[in-house]
Write a protein that holds these residues in place. Structure first.
Motif, PDB file in Angstrom:
ATOM      1  N   VAL A 211       0.835  -1.193   0.000  1.00 64.40           N
ATOM      2  CA  VAL A 211       0.000   0.000   0.000  1.00 64.40           C
ATOM      3  C   VAL A 211       0.875   1.250   0.000  1.00 64.40           C
ATOM      4  O   VAL A 211       0.619   2.213  -0.731  1.00 64.40           O
ATOM      5  CB  VAL A 211      -0.943  -0.003   1.220  1.00 64.40           C
ATOM      6  N   GLN A 212       1.946   1.246   0.798  1.00 64.47           N
ATOM      7  CA  GLN A 212       2.866   2.385   0.814  1.00 64.47           C
ATOM      8  C   GLN A 212       3.475   2.614  -0.565  1.00 64.47           C
ATOM      9  O   GLN A 212       3.615   3.754  -1.019  1.00 64.47           O
ATOM     10  CB  GLN A 212       3.975   2.153   1.836  1.00 64.47           C
ATOM     11  N   SER A 213       3.846   1.527  -1.236  1.00 64.33           N
ATOM     12  CA  SER A 213       4.475   1.644  -2.554  1.00 64.33           C
ATOM     13  C   SER A 213       3.525   2.278  -3.566  1.00 64.33           C
ATOM     14  O   SER A 213       3.917   3.163  -4.346  1.00 64.33           O
ATOM     15  CB  SER A 213       4.928   0.265  -3.036  1.00 64.33           C
ATOM     16  N   ILE A 214       2.258   1.834  -3.551  1.00 68.21           N
ATOM     17  CA  ILE A 214       1.271   2.418  -4.471  1.00 68.21           C
ATOM     18  C   ILE A 214       1.088   3.904  -4.172  1.00 68.21           C
ATOM     19  O   ILE A 214       1.050   4.742  -5.084  1.00 68.21           O
ATOM     20  CB  ILE A 214      -0.077   1.679  -4.355  1.00 68.21           C
ATOM     21  N   ALA A 215       0.992   4.246  -2.882  1.00 69.26           N
ATOM     22  CA  ALA A 215       0.793   5.640  -2.506  1.00 69.26           C
ATOM     23  C   ALA A 215       1.975   6.510  -2.948  1.00 69.26           C
ATOM     24  O   ALA A 215       1.785   7.610  -3.475  1.00 69.26           O
ATOM     25  CB  ALA A 215       0.592   5.742  -0.996  1.00 69.26           C
ATOM     26  N   LEU A 216       3.181   6.015  -2.739  1.00 69.78           N
ATOM     27  CA  LEU A 216       4.364   6.785  -3.143  1.00 69.78           C
ATOM     28  C   LEU A 216       4.426   6.958  -4.661  1.00 69.78           C
ATOM     29  O   LEU A 216       4.766   8.026  -5.166  1.00 69.78           O
ATOM     30  CB  LEU A 216       5.628   6.092  -2.641  1.00 69.78           C
ATOM     31  N   THR A 217       4.099   5.897  -5.376  1.00 67.17           N
ATOM     32  CA  THR A 217       4.118   5.973  -6.839  1.00 67.17           C
ATOM     33  C   THR A 217       3.148   7.034  -7.337  1.00 67.17           C
ATOM     34  O   THR A 217       3.480   7.845  -8.217  1.00 67.17           O
ATOM     35  CB  THR A 217       3.751   4.606  -7.446  1.00 67.17           C
ATOM     36  N   LEU A 218       1.941   7.055  -6.778  1.00 59.97           N
ATOM     37  CA  LEU A 218       0.952   8.036  -7.216  1.00 59.97           C
ATOM     38  C   LEU A 218       1.320   9.448  -6.748  1.00 59.97           C
ATOM     39  O   LEU A 218       1.134  10.421  -7.490  1.00 59.97           O
ATOM     40  CB  LEU A 218      -0.434   7.646  -6.695  1.00 59.97           C
ATOM     41  N   LEU A 219       1.844   9.565  -5.542  1.00 64.70           N
ATOM     42  CA  LEU A 219       2.224  10.884  -5.053  1.00 64.70           C
ATOM     43  C   LEU A 219       3.341  11.498  -5.896  1.00 64.70           C
ATOM     44  O   LEU A 219       3.370  12.710  -6.126  1.00 64.70           O
ATOM     45  CB  LEU A 219       2.668  10.792  -3.588  1.00 64.70           C
ATOM     46  N   ASN A 220       4.239  10.659  -6.364  1.00 71.10           N
ATOM     47  CA  ASN A 220       5.346  11.161  -7.176  1.00 71.10           C
ATOM     48  C   ASN A 220       4.882  11.659  -8.541  1.00 71.10           C
ATOM     49  O   ASN A 220       5.650  12.315  -9.253  1.00 71.10           O
ATOM     50  CB  ASN A 220       6.415  10.079  -7.336  1.00 71.10           C
ATOM     51  N   GLN A 221       3.650  11.330  -8.909  1.00 68.95           N
ATOM     52  CA  GLN A 221       3.099  11.846 -10.157  1.00 68.95           C
ATOM     53  C   GLN A 221       2.468  13.222  -9.985  1.00 68.95           C
ATOM     54  O   GLN A 221       2.080  13.862 -10.963  1.00 68.95           O
ATOM     55  CB  GLN A 221       2.056  10.873 -10.712  1.00 68.95           C
ATOM     56  N   LEU A 222       2.356  13.682  -8.741  1.00 71.95           N
ATOM     57  CA  LEU A 222       1.758  14.975  -8.459  1.00 71.95           C
ATOM     58  C   LEU A 222       2.832  16.048  -8.359  1.00 71.95           C
ATOM     59  O   LEU A 222       4.011  15.762  -8.133  1.00 71.95           O
ATOM     60  CB  LEU A 222       0.968  14.915  -7.147  1.00 71.95           C
ATOM     61  N   SER A 223       2.427  17.279  -8.496  1.00 70.81           N
ATOM     62  CA  SER A 223       3.375  18.370  -8.338  1.00 70.81           C
ATOM     63  C   SER A 223       3.856  18.424  -6.896  1.00 70.81           C
ATOM     64  O   SER A 223       3.066  18.368  -5.959  1.00 70.81           O
ATOM     65  CB  SER A 223       2.712  19.701  -8.703  1.00 70.81           C
ATOM     66  N   GLY A 224       5.154  18.508  -6.718  1.00 69.63           N
ATOM     67  CA  GLY A 224       5.715  18.519  -5.372  1.00 69.63           C
ATOM     68  C   GLY A 224       6.110  17.146  -4.880  1.00 69.63           C
ATOM     69  O   GLY A 224       6.819  17.024  -3.889  1.00 69.63           O
ATOM     70  N   GLY A 225       5.638  16.096  -5.556  1.00 70.72           N
ATOM     71  CA  GLY A 225       6.039  14.731  -5.189  1.00 70.72           C
ATOM     72  C   GLY A 225       5.498  14.293  -3.849  1.00 70.72           C
ATOM     73  O   GLY A 225       4.503  14.819  -3.343  1.00 70.72           O
ATOM     74  N   ALA A 226       6.181  13.319  -3.242  1.00 74.79           N
ATOM     75  CA  ALA A 226       5.730  12.717  -1.986  1.00 74.79           C
ATOM     76  C   ALA A 226       6.310  13.469  -0.798  1.00 74.79           C
ATOM     77  O   ALA A 226       7.440  13.941  -0.838  1.00 74.79           O
ATOM     78  CB  ALA A 226       6.137  11.244  -1.932  1.00 74.79           C
ATOM     79  N   PRO A 227       5.552  13.585   0.290  1.00 78.38           N
ATOM     80  CA  PRO A 227       6.062  14.246   1.488  1.00 78.38           C
ATOM     81  C   PRO A 227       6.996  13.325   2.255  1.00 78.38           C
ATOM     82  O   PRO A 227       7.030  12.113   2.035  1.00 78.38           O
ATOM     83  CB  PRO A 227       4.791  14.517   2.294  1.00 78.38           C
ATOM     84  N   GLU A 228       7.777  13.928   3.155  1.00 79.76           N
ATOM     85  CA  GLU A 228       8.616  13.125   4.047  1.00 79.76           C
ATOM     86  C   GLU A 228       7.711  12.386   5.019  1.00 79.76           C
ATOM     87  O   GLU A 228       6.730  12.941   5.529  1.00 79.76           O
ATOM     88  CB  GLU A 228       9.591  14.029   4.798  1.00 79.76           C
ATOM     89  N   ILE A 229       8.008  11.127   5.273  1.00 79.35           N
ATOM     90  CA  ILE A 229       7.142  10.285   6.109  1.00 79.35           C
ATOM     91  C   ILE A 229       7.596  10.377   7.552  1.00 79.35           C
ATOM     92  O   ILE A 229       8.764  10.187   7.865  1.00 79.35           O
ATOM     93  CB  ILE A 229       7.167   8.819   5.636  1.00 79.35           C
ATOM     94  N   PHE A 230       6.653  10.676   8.433  1.00 83.95           N
ATOM     95  CA  PHE A 230       6.929  10.720   9.860  1.00 83.95           C
ATOM     96  C   PHE A 230       6.063   9.680  10.558  1.00 83.95           C
ATOM     97  O   PHE A 230       4.971   9.355  10.090  1.00 83.95           O
ATOM     98  CB  PHE A 230       6.601  12.106  10.441  1.00 83.95           C
ATOM     99  N   PRO A 231       6.515   9.147  11.702  1.00 83.75           N
ATOM    100  CA  PRO A 231       5.684   8.182  12.429  1.00 83.75           C
ATOM    101  C   PRO A 231       4.374   8.820  12.850  1.00 83.75           C
ATOM    102  O   PRO A 231       4.325   9.995  13.219  1.00 83.75           O
ATOM    103  CB  PRO A 231       6.545   7.823  13.658  1.00 83.75           C
ATOM    104  N   ARG A 232       3.317   8.072  12.754  1.00 85.66           N
ATOM    105  CA  ARG A 232       2.003   8.582  13.129  1.00 85.66           C
ATOM    106  C   ARG A 232       1.839   8.513  14.636  1.00 85.66           C
ATOM    107  O   ARG A 232       2.205   7.540  15.283  1.00 85.66           O
ATOM    108  CB  ARG A 232       0.907   7.753  12.458  1.00 85.66           C
TER     109      ARG A 232
END
Length: 251
Positions: A211-232
């Motif tokens: 699920v993380q991989s799919i989310a990162l792949t799609l986020l990288n297609q957006l302007s600004g790319g993926a955010p830095e991941i912090f623990p929830r």
């Protein structure tokens, strides 16, 4: 002697306050008013083998566990002619806060083999609408049905709202489905990838690497790319409020 009796009395009072009081079971009115149904319910809870007719009577009176068990028996017949009744009784179980019945209710609705009268389908939808406001499983399941347009009419905006509700409730796969809906668009709703960002950021919190991989792949297609991941930061878990007493079976 008087002081000793006073101390004993005080100790007994403190012990009484410290002893947890069992919550009273609120029976559906139709069962509370019927000694026969109350005895039948007690037998069921004690593990007795209740007949189909007995389970149906309890279910029609609003007993959720009996409704779920009767629905399971109907479903086990593997006859499509009984699936609408099975879904009906699963919906009674869900209404009575037996949330374990939600997946089976959704599965029957998704299967496409059951034929429902408009009134029964409307009642089932009302139960799912009510439950989806507090249960991520119900929210995600109803959303999928609304995206498909069967057995309920297609309603993409409502489905997206429900998927976001489920995602915020911890269903990260629902977050991915919501994001994909924004990427692909729908009839009358053109693709809007940027609208997928909040859902994708929720999906990044998933412990599932896929699920993380799919989310990162799609986020990288957006302007600004993926955010830095912090623990929830996980807050306290609060129990769901129980529903109002069921006033009998849905028609």
């Amino acid at each position: 002697m008087r002081d000793r009796r006073w101390h004993i009395g005080l100790l007994m009072a403190l012990l009484a306050l410290a002893t947890p009081v069992a919550a009273d079971v609120v029976l559906p009115p139709a069962i509370a008013a019927s000694p026969r149904l109350k005895d039948l319910r007690k037998s069921m809870l004690a593990g007795a083998n209740i007949s189909d007719r007995g389970l149906q009577q309890l279910a029609d009176a609003g007993e959720g566990l009996a409704a779920a068990r009767y629905a399971k028996r109907l479903e086990a017949r593997q006859d499509p002619a009984f699936l609408d009744d099975a879904a009906h009784y699963y919906s009674i179980a869900v209404y009575a806060d037996r949330d374990f019945a939600i997946p089976r209710l959704i599965a029957i609705l998704r299967g496409g083999k059951a034929e429902f009268t408009p009134a029964r389908l409307r009642n089932i939808r009302e139960v799912l609408d009510r439950e989806s406001r507090r249960d991520p499983v119900a929210a995600a399941g109803l959303a999928d049905l609304l995206l498909r347009g069967a057995p309920f009419d297609q309603d993409v905006p409502t489905a997206r709202d429900l998927l976001m509700t489920a995602a915020r409730g911890g269903d990260h796969k629902a977050a991915v489905r919501l994001a994909q809906s924004h990427f692909t668009g729908a009839p009358g709703l053109p693709p809007d990838p940027e609208a997928a960002r909040p859902a994708l950021e929720l999906a990044l919190e998933s412990p599932d690497p896929g699920v993380q991989s799919i989310a990162l792949t799609l986020l990288n297609q957006l302007s600004g790319g993926a955010p830095e991941i912090f623990p929830r930061q996980v807050g306290p878990v609060h129990p769901r409020p129980r529903p109002a007493t069921l006033q009998g079976a849905t028609p």
